[in-house]
Design a protein around this motif. Structure first.
Motif, PDB file in Angstrom:
ATOM      1  N   VAL A   1      29.390  -6.984  26.133  1.00  0.00           N
ATOM      2  CA  VAL A   1      29.983  -8.003  27.206  1.00  0.00           C
ATOM      3  C   VAL A   1      30.377  -9.344  26.794  1.00  0.00           C
TER       4      VAL A   1
ATOM      5  N   ARG B   1      27.363  -1.007  24.760  1.00  0.00           N
ATOM      6  CA  ARG B   1      28.107  -1.848  25.526  1.00  0.00           C
ATOM      7  C   ARG B   1      28.085  -3.316  25.167  1.00  0.00           C
TER       8      ARG B   1
ATOM      9  N   LEU C   1      25.502  -9.257  34.880  1.00  0.00           N
ATOM     10  CA  LEU C   1      26.799  -9.030  34.356  1.00  0.00           C
ATOM     11  C   LEU C   1      26.208  -8.529  32.763  1.00  0.00           C
ATOM     12  N   TRP C   2      25.220  -8.642  32.296  1.00  0.00           N
ATOM     13  CA  TRP C   2      24.849  -8.091  31.145  1.00  0.00           C
ATOM     14  C   TRP C   2      23.929  -6.931  31.079  1.00  0.00           C
TER      15      TRP C   2
ATOM     16  N   ALA D   1      23.566  -3.925  28.728  1.00  0.00           N
ATOM     17  CA  ALA D   1      24.625  -4.273  27.467  1.00  0.00           C
ATOM     18  C   ALA D   1      23.674  -4.353  26.240  1.00  0.00           C
TER      19      ALA D   1
ATOM     20  N   GLU E   1      39.528  -2.149  24.773  1.00  0.00           N
ATOM     21  CA  GLU E   1      39.367  -1.832  26.266  1.00  0.00           C
ATOM     22  C   GLU E   1      37.935  -1.777  26.556  1.00  0.00           C
ATOM     23  N   ASP E   2      37.131  -0.992  25.916  1.00  0.00           N
ATOM     24  CA  ASP E   2      35.840  -0.952  26.233  1.00  0.00           C
ATOM     25  C   ASP E   2      34.831  -2.131  26.344  1.00  0.00           C
ATOM     26  N   ILE E   3      35.563  -3.300  25.719  1.00  0.00           N
ATOM     27  CA  ILE E   3      34.662  -4.510  26.130  1.00  0.00           C
ATOM     28  C   ILE E   3      34.787  -4.941  27.172  1.00  0.00           C
ATOM     29  N   VAL E   4      33.672  -5.600  28.011  1.00  0.00           N
ATOM     30  CA  VAL E   4      33.605  -6.039  29.523  1.00  0.00           C
ATOM     31  C   VAL E   4      33.899  -7.496  29.220  1.00  0.00           C
TER      32      VAL E   4
ATOM     33  N   ALA F   1      34.081 -11.062  31.358  1.00  0.00           N
ATOM     34  CA  ALA F   1      33.815 -11.722  32.675  1.00  0.00           C
ATOM     35  C   ALA F   1      33.826 -12.850  32.746  1.00  0.00           C
TER      36      ALA F   1
ATOM     37  N   ARG G   1      41.904 -11.063  26.820  1.00  0.00           N
ATOM     38  CA  ARG G   1      42.450  -9.969  27.460  1.00  0.00           C
ATOM     39  C   ARG G   1      43.601  -9.623  26.727  1.00  0.00           C
TER      40      ARG G   1
ATOM     41  N   ARG H   1      30.666  -4.634  18.347  1.00  0.00           N
ATOM     42  CA  ARG H   1      31.472  -3.218  18.421  1.00  0.00           C
ATOM     43  C   ARG H   1      30.924  -2.302  17.243  1.00  0.00           C
TER      44      ARG H   1
END
Length: 168
Positions: free
Chosen positions: A6, A4, A51-52, A55, A34-37, A39, A29, A153
């Motif tokens: 973030v 994950r 939030l993390w 991750a 798309e799998d990256i969060v 915030a 954005r 990633r």
């Protein structure tokens, strides 16, 4: 390891250049997988830790208020470097990113990797809009953040065998 990633844009868009972090998140954005969060946070430590949570990599985008100031200057910091800056952030809350990272480290809640991309600010008074130096630095800040996301990633995918389970 979850793989994950973030991205957290820290700041308040209603306080001038302190809105740089949220502006970077908005620009990402549709630009990152798309799998990256993605915030936005006001930087309050409890919310940052949440939030993390889970991750492998957290990429944090923050505004720095340094002396002497070099508005628009860009910095890439490790968690240790950011934590050592402590009160050097232009945060609009009592505790800055440095204190949040130190707390996370003390509680063993830091992701495996933390990258902080920061821009030096000109003004963080009430009012919307970025100063000219910060607005000029924004494309490079977005590019650096995007590159960190893609690097994290790719690194996460290389550590997993074809079955998707993490390597020991």
């Amino acid at each position: 390891m979850t793989g994950r990633v973030v991205v957290i844009g820290v700041g308040n868009p209603l306080r001038g250049d302190d809105g740089a972090g949220p502006a970077v998140v908005e620009a990402l954005r549709g630009r990152v997988p798309e799998d990256i969060v993605l915030a936005v946070s006001d930087g309050e430590p409890g919310r940052m830790l949440e939030l993390w949570r889970g991750a492998d990599t957290a990429v944090v985008v923050e505004a720095l208020h340094l002396r002497p100031a070099r508005p628009g200057g860009l910095h890439t910091l490790t968690a240790t470097e950011a934590a050592s800056r402590g009160t050097g952030t232009a945060s609009t809350h009592a505790l800055g990113l440095g204190e949040c990272l130190a707390l996370a480290e003390a509680l063993d809640l830091l992701p495996r990797k933390v990258v902080v991309h920061a821009v030096e600010v000109a003004a963080v008074e009430l009012g919307t809009g970025l100063s000219d130096p910060v607005r000029s630095a924004l494309p490079e800040l977005i590019e650096r953040t995007s590159a960190s996301v893609l690097e994290a990633r790719e690194g996460n995918h290389q550590r997993q065998p074809s079955g998707g389970a993490p390597l020991p």
